[in-house]
Design an enzyme around this catalytic site. Structure first.
Site, mmCIF file in Angstrom:
data_model
loop_
_atom_site.group_PDB
_atom_site.id
_atom_site.type_symbol
_atom_site.label_atom_id
_atom_site.label_comp_id
_atom_site.label_asym_id
_atom_site.label_seq_id
_atom_site.Cartn_x
_atom_site.Cartn_y
_atom_site.Cartn_z
ATOM 1 N N ARG A 83 0.810 -1.216 0.000
ATOM 2 C CA ARG A 83 0.000 0.000 0.000
ATOM 3 C C ARG A 83 0.844 1.266 0.000
ATOM 4 O O ARG A 83 1.735 1.445 0.815
ATOM 5 C CB ARG A 83 -0.936 -0.006 1.214
ATOM 6 C CG ARG A 83 -1.868 1.195 1.278
ATOM 7 C CD ARG A 83 -2.770 1.101 2.493
ATOM 8 N NE ARG A 83 -3.759 0.055 2.323
ATOM 9 C CZ ARG A 83 -4.289 -0.639 3.338
ATOM 10 N NH1 ARG A 83 -3.872 -0.420 4.561
ATOM 11 N NH2 ARG A 83 -5.212 -1.554 3.118
ATOM 12 N N HIS A 99 4.405 -10.611 2.308
ATOM 13 C CA HIS A 99 4.864 -9.635 3.294
ATOM 14 C C HIS A 99 6.074 -10.132 4.078
ATOM 15 O O HIS A 99 6.674 -9.388 4.846
ATOM 16 C CB HIS A 99 3.704 -9.310 4.251
ATOM 17 C CG HIS A 99 3.968 -8.187 5.189
ATOM 18 N ND1 HIS A 99 4.119 -8.365 6.557
ATOM 19 C CD2 HIS A 99 4.113 -6.858 4.983
ATOM 20 C CE1 HIS A 99 4.329 -7.197 7.135
ATOM 21 N NE2 HIS A 99 4.340 -6.263 6.207
#
Length: 728
Positions: A449, A479
Site C-alpha cells: 500500500r 509480506h
C-alpha cells in the site's frame, strides 16, 4: 531482571561470550506434553460468555495516534522531536481516513454493514471515529498554536503569518511569488462554462470568492497550493510563513480586473485504498497501474477547512464535494501540518535527540577488524541475531546481499521485497548479481500500500537486468522478509539465510526497531528454500520444520504454542507467554490468550498500535498485562516468546496478529535456533516489562495511561550500544 543491572542492549548481548555454532539446531521440547491440551466446549464457553471482550479496532487505532500526540505534548522531549511527532500525527490520521474510514463507508454503501467483533456496526464506528478524530484534531491544532509555536519562538524559530512579516520579508515573498510560484499556479474558476474542478486527495487549496466589478456577479475559484515548494517558506533568520499565506496575499495577480472578496484554505481526504481483482487480470502490473489512476478519483471521506471560512463557501464545498456535515472538520490554520517535518529537520542539534550512529554487530566486526565485514565467515561460525537500528543495517543485512552479489562462489540469491528505499543499495546489488551471471529470484510485492508505483518501477528494472521477478501468489500479499544466498564451498553447497521483522529498506532501518537473524542452520535453510519454491513455482508444500507460515500454519501454530503453555501450567511446570507486535486483533488468538489467563498462565503483550484484547477483566483476563512503548524509533519487531516448561522458545518474523496477516498474506515466523538468541530476546522483553520502564498501560476500559516509569527502553538500548562501542 533489575534494569540497573542491564549494561547494554539485551539483543546485542548475544554477540559476546562463546561462539554459537550455526549447526546447533533448535532445542528439542524438554517435556512431552501428553495428551496435548485441547480446549473443550466448557472452556471455550467460559471465554465466549464475555460479549464485550473485544475492544473496537478502529477506536483502538485512534488511541494509538493519541499516544503519538501525547509525545508531541511531552515537554521532557527535545522541542524539534515534539514538532516531528505533530507531523507524524497528521500523516497517521490522513492514512487512517484514506483506508479505514474509506473502507467503512464502502461497506455501508455496498450493503455489507456487518457488526464488528466489538459489537459496533459500521455506522456506529463512523460516528465514534468522527467524534474522536474531531477532538484529537482540535487538540492537535491547539497544541501547535498555544505551545509549539511559542516554544519555537523561545529558541528563535518563528512560524508566522503574513501580517507578522516585516516590510523586507514581505518584499522577499513578493519576489519569490513572482519568480517561482506564480508561473506554476493554475486558477480554476467555476461558472456555467467551467464545472467544479476535481480536488486531488490531501492537496492544500484556496477557496476564493471573486467579484466582477462590471457585472457585480460573484464567482468561486479554486487555487491549488503547489506541493513542489516548501510548506513553510523560509524568509531568513529561521522565520517561516505558510506558503498559502504568500499565495493568498497575491491573488489579485491571478484574477486581474476582478475583486478578491475572500479566500480560505481547505483540504480533502479521499478513498485511496486499491481494489485489484487479481483473479480476472491477465496482467497484474497493467491492472494495478489502471487502479493507481483510479485512486486519484476516489470519493472524499473528509473535508478540512479553516475555521474562518464563511458559511456560503463552506456550503458550496459540501455540496460540490458530496460530503456530509459530520465529515467536515473546522480547524484553526494552518491546515496540513505534515510540512512540520521540514521544521524538525532544521540543523538545531540541541533541540533534537542526541546524535546516534548504529554500529557494526560485534560478531561481524570481530571477524576482520581491518578488512570489510565478511558476513559469510561470521555466519559459518555462529548465528547472528541483529537488533536494528542499534546494530547497523548497512554493515550486516545490506553487506550480506552486496557481498553475495560480488562473491564468485555464490550461485544464487533469492529475496523478497515489500518496501524499499528510493535509491536502494539492495536493488543495485541484486542487479549486479544478475549481470554477473548469478541466478537471482526476487519476489516483489507490487501491492504494498502506497508503494505500488515504486515497486512496479523496481520490478521492471530488475527484470531488465535479468533477474527472475515474481509477484507472489494470487490473492495473497507477500509480506515476509526473507533472503537466501546459495554458495558453493569446499565442503559442498551451503545456504545462508536472513529472516527479519522489517523491510529491506536502508533508510527506514535507521529509524525502525526490528530484529533479524542471519544463519546457516540447515533446517531453517531447507524450510526457506521450500518456501521460495512455493512462491515462485507451483509447489504448495505447507509443512515446515522451523517456520510458521501464513496463511497455512501461522495462526494454528501460535494457538498450539498457547495451548502448550496451558498444558505446562496444568502440569505444574513454568508457563508464561510474552508477545510483541504492532497490532493484536485476531479474535481466535485473543480468545486463546483469554483462556490461558483463566487457567492462570501469565500473559504479557507489548503492542505498539491496535489492541482489541481487553486486559485486567476479572474472571477473564486478570493475568494479562498490555503495554505500549513509543519513542524516537518506531517499534516494529514481532516477537513470540513462550516459557515452555522452563526451556523457552522464541519466534520472530513479519506477521502481526491481524486477519490480513494471518489469512491474506504470506508471513513467516522463524524459531530462533540456540539458547543464546532466545535469552537475548527474553532479556529485551524483561526490560520492556520492568516496572521502572516508561510505557503506556492498557486498562479494562480500553484507555491507555502512562505508568510514570523513569527508564526509557530505547534510550537504555542506545546507551548499551555506546558502552559496547567504547569497550570494543
Amino acid at each position: 531482571m533489575s534494569v540497573e543491572r542491564v549494561p547494554r542492549s539485551p539483543v546485542a548481548s548475544a554477540t559476546s561470550g562463546h561462539s554459537l555454532s550455526s549447526t546447533d539446531g533448535v532445542p528439542e521440547e524438554p517435556f512431552d506434553v501428553e495428551p496435548p491440551y485441547v480446549p473443550d466446549h466448557e472452556a471455550l464457553a467460559a471465554v465466549e460468555k464475555y460479549d464485550d471482550r473485544f475492544l473496537d479496532r478502529e477506536v483502538s487505532w485512534l488511541h494509538f495516534n493519541q499516544r503519538v500526540l501525547e509525545l508531541a505534548e511531552d515537554r521532557s522531549l527535545p522541542l524539534l522531536e515534539r514538532v516531528r511527532f505533530l507531523a507524524i500525527f497528521t500523516s497517521n490520521l490522513d492514512e487512517f481516513f484514506m483506508v479505514r474510514v474509506a473502507g467503512l463507508k464502502r461497506r455501508i454503501a455496498a450493503g455489507l454493514a456487518v457488526r464488528a467483533a466489538s459489537g459496533m456496526m459500521p455506522r456506529e464506528q463512523l460516528e465514534s471515529i468522527w467524534s474522536a478524530t474531531r477532538w484529537l484534531s482540535e487538540r492537535h491544532a491547539q497544541l501547535f498554536r498555544e505551545d509549539i509555536v511559542p516554544s519555537l519562538l523561545e529558541h528563535e524559530i518563528e512560524l508566522v503569518r503574513w501580517d507578522e512579516l516585516d516590510r523586507e520579508e514581505q518584499k522577499y515573498c513578493k519576489r519569490f511569488f513572482k519568480e517561482r510560484v506564480f508561473p506554476v499556479l493554475t486558477p480554476l474558476a467555476v461558472d456555467p462554462a467551467h464545472p467544479f474542478p476535481y480536488i486531488s486527495g490531501l492537496s492544500l487549496n484556496l477557496a476564493v470568492m471573486i467579484r466582477n466589478p462590471k457585472t457585480d456577479k460573484q464567482h468561486f475559484a479554486r487555487v491549488k497550493v503547489p506541493p513542489i515548494f516548501a510548506r513553510f517558506v523560509p524568509v531568513g533568520n529561521q522565520r517561516f510563513v505558510p506558503l498559502e499565506d504568500v499565495i493568498g496575499e497575491h491573488l489579485r495577480r491571478l484574477f486581474p480586473g476582478m475583486e478578491v472578496l475572500e479566500a480560505h484554505t481547505f483540504r480533502v481526504t479521499r478513498n485511496e485504498d486499491l481494489e485489484v481483482e487479481e483473479d480476472d487480470a491477465e496482467n497484474l502490473l497493467a491492472a494495478l497501474e489502471k487502479e493507481l489512476l483510479r485512486r486519484r478519483f476516489g470519493p472524499p471521506v473528509r473535508l478540512e477547512v479553516e475555521e474562518s471560512i464563511s458559511p456560503s463557501v463552506l456550503e458550496l464545498l459540501i455540496s460540490e464535494l458530496g460530503v456530509s456535515e459530520g465529515e467536515v472538520f473546522r480547524l484553526p490554520g494552518p491546515l496540513d501540518l505534515r510540512g512540520l517535518h521540514d521544521i524538525a529537520d532544521l540543523p538545531r542539534e540541541k533541540l533534537k535527540y542526541p546524535a546516534f550512529v548504529p554500529t557494526t554487530h560485534l560478531r561481524l566486526a570481530e571477524v576482520e577488524s581491518a578488512a570489510p565485514v565478511d558476513v559469510f565467515k561470521a555466519a559459518r561460525r555462529y548465528d547472528i541475531l541483529l537488533h536494528h537500528p542499534y546494530d547497523s543495517f548497512a554493515t550486516s543485512v545490506q553487506r550480506f546481499i552486496e557481498q553475495a552479489a560480488a562473491d564468485p562462489h555464490v550461485l544464487a540469491i533469492k529475496q523478497t521485497l515489500y518496501r524499499t528505499s528510493g535509491d536502494s543499495p539492495i536493488i543495485d546489488a541484486l542487479i549486479d548479481a544478475a549481470e554477473a551471471g548469478k541466478q537471482v529470484l526476487v519476489i516483489v510485492e507490487i501491492k504494498a500500500r502506497f508503494d505500488e508505483q515504486a515497486n512496479i518501477r523496481w520490478a521492471r528494472k530488475l527484470e531488465q537486468a535479468g533477474c527472475h521477478v515474481v509477484y507472489g501468489l494470487v490473492g495473497l500479499k507477500t509480506h515476509c522478509k526473507l533472503s537466501m544466498v546459495v554458495r558453493d564451498e569446499a565442503d559442498g553447497i551451503r545456504r545462508y539465510t536472513h529472516i527479519g521483522t522489517g523491510n529491506y529498506n536502508s533508510k527506514t532501518a535507521r529509524s525502525y526497531e526490528d530484529i533479524g537473524l542471519i544463519t546457516t542452520n540447515e533446517r531453517i535453510g531447507e524450510d526457506v528454500a521450500h518456501l521460495f519454491n512455493n512462491l515462485s513455482g507451483w509447489s504448495r508444500n505447507a509443512s515446515y520444520d522451523q517456520l510458521l507460515v501464513a496463511p497455512d500454519s501461522l495462526r494454528t501454530g501460535l494457538l498450539d504454542q498457547i495451548n502448550r503453555e496451558i498444558a505446562h501450567h496444568r502440569a505444574g511446570r513454568p508457563a508464561r507467554i510474552r508477545l510483541k507486535a504492532n497490532s493484536v486483533v485476531d479474535e481466535a488468538v485473543i480468545d486463546a490468550l483469554y483462556l490461558a489467563s483463566q487457567e492462570g498462565v501469565p500473559v504479557q503483550l507489548l503492542v505498539r498500535g491496535i489492541c482489541s484484547l481487553r486486559p485486567q477483566v476479572q474472571g477473564l483476563s486478570e493475568n494479562i498485562e498490555v503495554r505500549s512503548i513509543l519513542g524516537r524509533f518506531l517499534e516494529h519487531s514481532r516477537v513470540f516468546w513462550f516459557e515452555n516448561g522452563g526451556e523457552p522458545n522464541t519466534w520472530i518474523g513479519s506477521g502481526d496478529l491481524m486477519h490480513r496477516n494471518l489469512d491474506r498474506r504470506v508471513e513467516v515466523l522463524v524459531r530462533l535456533p540456540g539458547q543464546e538468541s532466545v535469552d537475548a530476546v527474553g532479556a529485551m522483553l524483561d526490560l520492556a516489562f520492568d516496572a521502572n520502564t516508561s510505557a503506556w498501560v492498557l486498562g479494562p476500559d480500553g484507555q491507555w495511561e502512562r505508568n510514570g516509569g523513569t527508564v526509557h527502553l530505547q534510550e537504555w538500548l542506545i546507551e548499551g550500544q555506546r558502552r559496547r562501542r567504547a569497550t570494543a
